[in-house]
Design a protein around this motif. Structure first.
Motif, PDB file in Angstrom:
ATOM      1  N   PHE A 143     -29.495  13.665  -1.255  1.00  7.54           N
ATOM      2  CA  PHE A 143     -29.721  13.492   0.118  1.00  7.54           C
ATOM      3  C   PHE A 143     -29.243  11.592   0.370  1.00  7.54           C
ATOM      4  N   HIS A 147     -25.937   9.918   2.198  1.00  5.76           N
ATOM      5  CA  HIS A 147     -25.841   9.041   3.314  1.00  5.76           C
ATOM      6  C   HIS A 147     -25.526   7.765   2.763  1.00  5.76           C
ATOM      7  N   TYR A 148     -25.791   7.185   1.703  1.00  7.72           N
ATOM      8  CA  TYR A 148     -25.389   5.959   1.121  1.00  7.72           C
ATOM      9  C   TYR A 148     -23.840   5.887   0.978  1.00  7.72           C
ATOM     10  N   GLY A 150     -21.909   8.042   2.790  1.00  3.71           N
ATOM     11  CA  GLY A 150     -21.206   8.039   4.121  1.00  3.71           C
ATOM     12  C   GLY A 150     -21.226   6.516   4.963  1.00  3.71           C
ATOM     13  N   LEU A 151     -22.346   6.058   4.749  1.00  2.99           N
ATOM     14  CA  LEU A 151     -22.174   4.574   5.312  1.00  2.99           C
ATOM     15  C   LEU A 151     -21.387   3.475   4.416  1.00  2.99           C
ATOM     16  N   ASN A 155     -17.835   4.186   7.101  1.00  2.00           N
ATOM     17  CA  ASN A 155     -18.861   3.733   8.118  1.00  2.00           C
ATOM     18  C   ASN A 155     -18.365   3.616   9.508  1.00  2.00           C
ATOM     19  N   TYR A 158     -18.915   7.910  10.204  1.00  2.00           N
ATOM     20  CA  TYR A 158     -20.272   8.616   9.929  1.00  2.00           C
ATOM     21  C   TYR A 158     -21.121   8.604  10.884  1.00  2.00           C
ATOM     22  N   LEU A 159     -21.320   7.407  11.551  1.00  2.00           N
ATOM     23  CA  LEU A 159     -22.429   7.582  12.610  1.00  2.00           C
ATOM     24  C   LEU A 159     -22.212   8.198  13.810  1.00  2.00           C
ATOM     25  N   TYR A 162     -22.722  12.026  14.456  1.00  2.00           N
ATOM     26  CA  TYR A 162     -24.335  12.295  15.010  1.00  2.00           C
ATOM     27  C   TYR A 162     -24.409  12.718  16.672  1.00  2.00           C
ATOM     28  N   THR A 177     -28.931  17.777   9.669  1.00  2.00           N
ATOM     29  CA  THR A 177     -28.870  16.743   8.392  1.00  2.00           C
ATOM     30  C   THR A 177     -30.033  17.012   7.524  1.00  2.00           C
ATOM     31  N   TYR A 238     -21.156  18.192   0.773  1.00  2.00           N
ATOM     32  CA  TYR A 238     -21.854  17.163   2.002  1.00  2.00           C
ATOM     33  C   TYR A 238     -21.232  15.952   1.518  1.00  2.00           C
ATOM     34  N   ALA A 242     -19.506  13.697   4.510  1.00  4.31           N
ATOM     35  CA  ALA A 242     -20.106  12.476   5.051  1.00  4.31           C
ATOM     36  C   ALA A 242     -19.298  11.072   4.641  1.00  4.31           C
TER      37      ALA A 242
END
Length: 251
Positions: A143, A147-148, A150-151, A155, A158-159, A162, A177, A238, A242
């Motif tokens: 997880f 997300h690391y 993805g960001l 960047n 990714y956000l 949502y 998620t 995943y 991401a």
């Protein structure tokens, strides 16, 4: 059923059987990888080298099915670590069990006087992945990595996902998620735990259960391999969702 001793370390309750098994799993995984590359040879590769090369090729193909081929290399070591460690962990509980009957109480291990009087059997060994805290730990690591990446790598996009397709779907996307690591942990735990419970049940049949035990041991190897494959495959899916945006599709 057996009782598993608990080592109480401050606020933490550490199950001894899981702690021992996960430590040995890590050591075995490291030794297998180290032995496979100990004497590398192009002309006369060893059996261990051939095995590791097969694992590399298998994991490479697995990852390439989840993301563009040119993006595979950075995630190859992660994929190999996951699939080898989980597969070895899944199988560790199969060959044998270490069970003792305590003769005096050891409260620091959760062994009470009542357990001693009732001759409760204490188990010191099991597959690490038959413990929900272990599979949850693996899923939590995935997880964080997902997300690391993805960001870091995606960047700009990714956000935004949502709030896709509409901002009102934000709560639904958050639930989705969160559900991914939860299902990763539960799927692996449930399959391996159920297998070990069945083995314990078969052992209660004594010699009558030997044929069933042999058959189930073989099937458990297959299940352990499938679960290691699924966990690794879903991790790469995943990561791809991401961190790998679709810029290649726009060229």
């Amino acid at each position: 059923m057996h009782e598993f001793p608990i080592w109480q370390l401050g606020p933490l309750d550490i199950e001894i059987a899981s702690f021992i098994a996960i430590t040995i799993s890590a050591l075995v995984t490291f030794l297998v990888a180290r032995l496979a590359v100990a004497n590398l040879s192009v002309d006369n590769p060893s059996k261990m080298q051939n095995f590791l090369e097969w694992v590399v090729d298998f994991v490479h193909n697995l990852i390439s099915s989840a993301m563009p081929l040119k993006r595979v290399k950075p995630f190859l070591s992660l994929g190999m670590t996951l699939i080898m460690f989980i597969f070895i962990s899944n199988l560790l509980g199969l060959p044998f069990g270490i069970v003792t009957v305590p003769h005096h109480e050891m409260l620091w291990l959760g062994i009470t006087e009542e357990m001693v009087k009732e001759h409760v059997e204490i188990a010191w060994w099991k597959s690490p992945t038959a413990d929900i805290s272990v599979t949850a730990g693996l899923a939590l690591i995935v997880f964080v990595i997902v997300h690391y990446l993805g960001l870091k790598l995606n960047n700009k996009h990714y956000l935004k996902h949502y709030f896709h397709p509409y901002p009102i779907f934000f709560p639904v996307n958050i639930i989705e998620t969160i559900s991914k690591p939860v299902t990763l942990a539960l799927r692996l735990f449930a399959n391996i735990y159920a297998g070990e419970v069945l083995i314990a049940t078969i052992l209660m049949l004594k010699w009558v259960g030997i044929p069933f035990l042999i058959a189930w041991q073989g099937f458990s190897i297959f299940v352990g391999g499938i679960q290691a494959f699924l966990f690794t495959m879903l991790t790469m899916v995943y990561i791809s969702q991401a961190a790998i945006h679709d810029e290649d599709d726009h060229h």
